[in-house]
Write a protein that holds these residues in place. Structure first.
Motif, PDB file in Angstrom:
ATOM      1  N   PRO A 201       0.843  -1.212   0.000  1.00  0.00           N
ATOM      2  CA  PRO A 201       0.000   0.000   0.000  1.00  0.00           C
ATOM      3  C   PRO A 201       0.872   1.253   0.000  1.00  0.00           C
ATOM      4  O   PRO A 201       2.062   1.206   0.320  1.00  0.00           O
ATOM      5  CB  PRO A 201      -0.792  -0.119   1.302  1.00  0.00           C
ATOM      6  CG  PRO A 201       0.032  -0.997   2.182  1.00  0.00           C
ATOM      7  CD  PRO A 201       0.764  -1.936   1.281  1.00  0.00           C
ATOM      8  N   ASN A 202       0.259   2.383  -0.354  1.00  0.00           N
ATOM      9  CA  ASN A 202       0.962   3.660  -0.318  1.00  0.00           C
ATOM     10  C   ASN A 202       1.207   4.089   1.129  1.00  0.00           C
ATOM     11  O   ASN A 202       0.588   3.559   2.060  1.00  0.00           O
ATOM     12  CB  ASN A 202       0.160   4.735  -1.056  1.00  0.00           C
ATOM     13  CG  ASN A 202       0.082   4.453  -2.548  1.00  0.00           C
ATOM     14  OD1 ASN A 202       1.032   3.955  -3.141  1.00  0.00           O
ATOM     15  ND2 ASN A 202      -1.051   4.769  -3.155  1.00  0.00           N
ATOM     16  N   ASP A 203       2.073   5.048   1.317  1.00  0.00           N
ATOM     17  CA  ASP A 203       2.446   5.510   2.649  1.00  0.00           C
ATOM     18  C   ASP A 203       1.248   6.096   3.387  1.00  0.00           C
ATOM     19  O   ASP A 203       0.615   7.063   2.919  1.00  0.00           O
ATOM     20  CB  ASP A 203       3.551   6.558   2.532  1.00  0.00           C
ATOM     21  CG  ASP A 203       4.031   7.020   3.885  1.00  0.00           C
ATOM     22  OD1 ASP A 203       4.405   6.163   4.708  1.00  0.00           O
ATOM     23  OD2 ASP A 203       4.010   8.245   4.131  1.00  0.00           O
ATOM     24  N   LEU A 204       0.926   5.513   4.532  1.00  0.00           N
ATOM     25  CA  LEU A 204      -0.245   5.953   5.305  1.00  0.00           C
ATOM     26  C   LEU A 204      -0.074   7.363   5.854  1.00  0.00           C
ATOM     27  O   LEU A 204      -1.039   8.133   5.929  1.00  0.00           O
ATOM     28  CB  LEU A 204      -0.500   4.980   6.459  1.00  0.00           C
ATOM     29  CG  LEU A 204      -1.147   3.638   6.120  1.00  0.00           C
ATOM     30  CD1 LEU A 204      -1.270   2.794   7.376  1.00  0.00           C
ATOM     31  CD2 LEU A 204      -2.518   3.838   5.498  1.00  0.00           C
ATOM     32  N   ASN A 205       1.123   7.704   6.263  1.00  0.00           N
ATOM     33  CA  ASN A 205       1.361   9.026   6.838  1.00  0.00           C
ATOM     34  C   ASN A 205       0.989  10.139   5.859  1.00  0.00           C
ATOM     35  O   ASN A 205       0.391  11.146   6.240  1.00  0.00           O
ATOM     36  CB  ASN A 205       2.828   9.182   7.260  1.00  0.00           C
ATOM     37  CG  ASN A 205       3.166   8.300   8.445  1.00  0.00           C
ATOM     38  OD1 ASN A 205       2.326   8.069   9.320  1.00  0.00           O
ATOM     39  ND2 ASN A 205       4.395   7.792   8.481  1.00  0.00           N
ATOM     40  N   GLU A 206       1.336   9.916   4.597  1.00  0.00           N
ATOM     41  CA  GLU A 206       1.009  10.911   3.568  1.00  0.00           C
ATOM     42  C   GLU A 206      -0.507  11.006   3.363  1.00  0.00           C
ATOM     43  O   GLU A 206      -1.054  12.097   3.194  1.00  0.00           O
ATOM     44  CB  GLU A 206       1.695  10.551   2.251  1.00  0.00           C
ATOM     45  CG  GLU A 206       3.179  10.826   2.217  1.00  0.00           C
ATOM     46  CD  GLU A 206       3.501  12.308   2.372  1.00  0.00           C
ATOM     47  OE1 GLU A 206       2.855  13.136   1.681  1.00  0.00           O
ATOM     48  OE2 GLU A 206       4.386  12.642   3.179  1.00  0.00           O
ATOM     49  N   ILE A 207      -1.172   9.849   3.370  1.00  0.00           N
ATOM     50  CA  ILE A 207      -2.629   9.836   3.176  1.00  0.00           C
ATOM     51  C   ILE A 207      -3.319  10.577   4.311  1.00  0.00           C
ATOM     52  O   ILE A 207      -4.206  11.421   4.088  1.00  0.00           O
ATOM     53  CB  ILE A 207      -3.158   8.386   3.079  1.00  0.00           C
ATOM     54  CG1 ILE A 207      -2.549   7.689   1.851  1.00  0.00           C
ATOM     55  CG2 ILE A 207      -4.679   8.372   2.990  1.00  0.00           C
ATOM     56  CD1 ILE A 207      -2.855   6.203   1.783  1.00  0.00           C
ATOM     57  N   PHE A 208      -2.908  10.310   5.559  1.00  0.00           N
ATOM     58  CA  PHE A 208      -3.508  10.988   6.713  1.00  0.00           C
ATOM     59  C   PHE A 208      -3.182  12.478   6.712  1.00  0.00           C
ATOM     60  O   PHE A 208      -4.034  13.316   7.016  1.00  0.00           O
ATOM     61  CB  PHE A 208      -3.030  10.348   8.018  1.00  0.00           C
ATOM     62  CG  PHE A 208      -3.726   9.065   8.359  1.00  0.00           C
ATOM     63  CD1 PHE A 208      -5.092   9.041   8.585  1.00  0.00           C
ATOM     64  CD2 PHE A 208      -3.023   7.863   8.434  1.00  0.00           C
ATOM     65  CE1 PHE A 208      -5.750   7.859   8.894  1.00  0.00           C
ATOM     66  CE2 PHE A 208      -3.670   6.690   8.734  1.00  0.00           C
ATOM     67  CZ  PHE A 208      -5.037   6.681   8.968  1.00  0.00           C
ATOM     68  N   LYS A 209      -1.963  12.784   6.373  1.00  0.00           N
ATOM     69  CA  LYS A 209      -1.511  14.184   6.398  1.00  0.00           C
ATOM     70  C   LYS A 209      -2.319  15.049   5.425  1.00  0.00           C
ATOM     71  O   LYS A 209      -2.694  16.189   5.743  1.00  0.00           O
ATOM     72  CB  LYS A 209      -0.027  14.236   6.035  1.00  0.00           C
ATOM     73  CG  LYS A 209       0.575  15.631   6.024  1.00  0.00           C
ATOM     74  CD  LYS A 209       2.054  15.557   5.639  1.00  0.00           C
ATOM     75  CE  LYS A 209       2.651  16.954   5.512  1.00  0.00           C
ATOM     76  NZ  LYS A 209       4.073  16.905   5.108  1.00  0.00           N
TER      77      LYS A 209
END
Length: 442
Positions: free
Chosen positions: A7-15
């Motif tokens: 999956p793609n980076d979760l931190n970026e999605i949340f940010k």
């Protein structure tokens, strides 16, 4: 085997989407979708192909799924490596059924006891044979179940690499029953590895030692450039094994259900990959050993590797799902619990079948005077394979009896005329006398 997409980076999605994610999480359709995805414990690689609620982007829904999983995570740390798992309600259901089956006697579906103390050894030996054969076939042993069982029952000296693998597995499975009171140590791991790899490694020096290089990888046997897993640096192995032993032996820090802990042990041996070869067989053997040390005696009757062999790709994917989802071992636990449940069903079917056979044998005993149940079964099997001779060694390995007992059983049947005895060199062979049997059973 295709490597699942990460999956793609979760931190970026949340940010970049925190407000939208908070609103999405309140929608009923999204909540239901997340609940279903967690019940099935879907990996990102599968999720991204599904239709999302409200035609939302898969990344967004995955972020919410991961957030809901992280809340329930239990963490396990080994040196710099961190692993997580969720205790799903489906796990509790399977573990409860397993725990219920651990006590008392083994019963058939109608509640009658079918395994007496005298018969127990024979059923255990059969199960250990099945496990040894399937575990070896998972690692490349080429033979049929029937031929492999004949080799083990007759105690023939292995002639091929595959036969040696299977014989080693069988001997090692018998050994772990004897050492179920011991604690896990480096020495015990090395001892089991040596037993299970005897005369099967390219370099014999690796039979009782950890790997001393980083050339060992888990890859595709056909696409040689495809690497599924790069194990930790060989210099880390001693410390990782020490921490693994501490984790397995220590039940005081926090309780982890023994079967879950055994599955984690199985996974971590595969992950650390401490040996040049034989890591998979050692991992599955250690799982059995650990289950037995915690009182799960029923595993002596179950051949879990036979179930894994039927779903070999799913076994590999359970490892890959874990590695491509931040070391979430839930995938591996889920797969193994399903295999254990299927193995239990197989065992119950086997027990019911054996009860019917036992009824048939009792009828034979009633008609043919002065023979025991063991002898009745020998006659029954001899009728099925009338061209195949019976040896004393085969009776010993099939029924788990002493030499004198096996010899006396066959000699008595021969004296009574039910078997015909011949001697080739120093070895007695016994064949069925069909005419005598048919006359007696009329």
């Amino acid at each position: 085997m295709k490597i699942p997409q990460k999956p793609n980076d979760l931190n970026e999605i949340f940010k970049n989407n925190i407000i939208k994610l908070m609103k999405l999480f309140e929608e009923k359709e999204v909540k239901e979708f997340i609940g279903e995805a967690n019940n099935k414990y879907i990996h990102w690689d599968k999720l991204r192909r599904l239709k999302m609620p409200g035609n939302e982007k898969p990344d967004m829904i995955w972020a919410l799924i991961k957030l809901s999983r992280m809340v329930t995570y239990r963490n396990i740390k080994f040196n710099k490596y961190v692993f997580n798992y969720s205790s799903l309600s489906e796990f509790q259901k399977r573990l409860h059924l397993l725990d219920k089956g651990m006590g008392g006697k083994i019963l058939s579906n109608n509640g009658s006891v079918i395994i007496s103390s005298q018969e127990r050894e024979r059923y255990i030996l059969s199960s250990l044979m099945e496990e040894a054969i399937a575990s070896s076939q998972l690692e490349g042993a080429v033979t049929t179940r029937k031929l492999a069982k004949e080799i083990l029952r007759s105690n023939k000296k292995p002639k091929t690499y595959s036969e040696q693998m299977i014989m080693n597995g069988y001997i090692t499975m018998q050994e772990i029953i004897k050492i179920k009171e011991k604690k896990l140590t480096k020495g015990l791991i090395l001892k089991l590895h040596k037993s299970i790899t005897k005369d099967t490694l390219k370099d014999k020096k690796y039979e009782d030692t950890f790997r001393d290089n980083n050339e060992v990888v888990v890859g595709d046997s056909i696409e040689l450039d495809k690497i599924y897993h790069q194990p930790p640096n060989y210099k880390e192995i001693p410390k990782l094994i020490d921490e693994l032993c501490e984790f397995v032996n220590n039940d005081e820090k926090e309780f982890i259900h023994p079967i879950i802990k055994g599955i984690i042990l199985h996974f971590l041996i595969g992950y650390i990959h401490p040996f040049e070869d034989g890591n998979g067989r050692t991992a599955r053997t250690l799982f059995y050993w650990y289950a037995l040390t915690r009182g799960y005696w029923l595993f002596e009757f179950m051949a879990i590797s036979r179930i894994i062999l039927r779903s070999k790709v799913k076994y590999g994917m359970a490892y890959l799902y874990t590695e491509t989802d931040d070391n979430d071992i839930t995938y591996f636990i889920d797969y193994n619990l399903k295999c254990i449940e299927k193995a239990m069903r197989d065992m119950n079917s086997y027990i019911d079948r054996k009860q019917k056979e036992q009824t048939e044998l009792l009828n034979i005993v009633k008609k043919i005077k002065n023979i025991n149940l063991r002898q009745a079964e020998l006659l029954k099997e001899a009728v099925k394979e009338s061209e195949k001779p019976i040896t004393i060694s085969e009776v010993i390995n099939t029924f788990g009896v002493a030499y004198d007992t096996a010899r006396n059983d066959l000699l008595q049947l021969s004296k009574s005329g039910y078997l015909e005895k011949t001697k080739i060199q120093k070895k007695y062979l016994f064949r069925i006398n069909k005419d005598k049997i048919i006359t007696e059973l009329k």
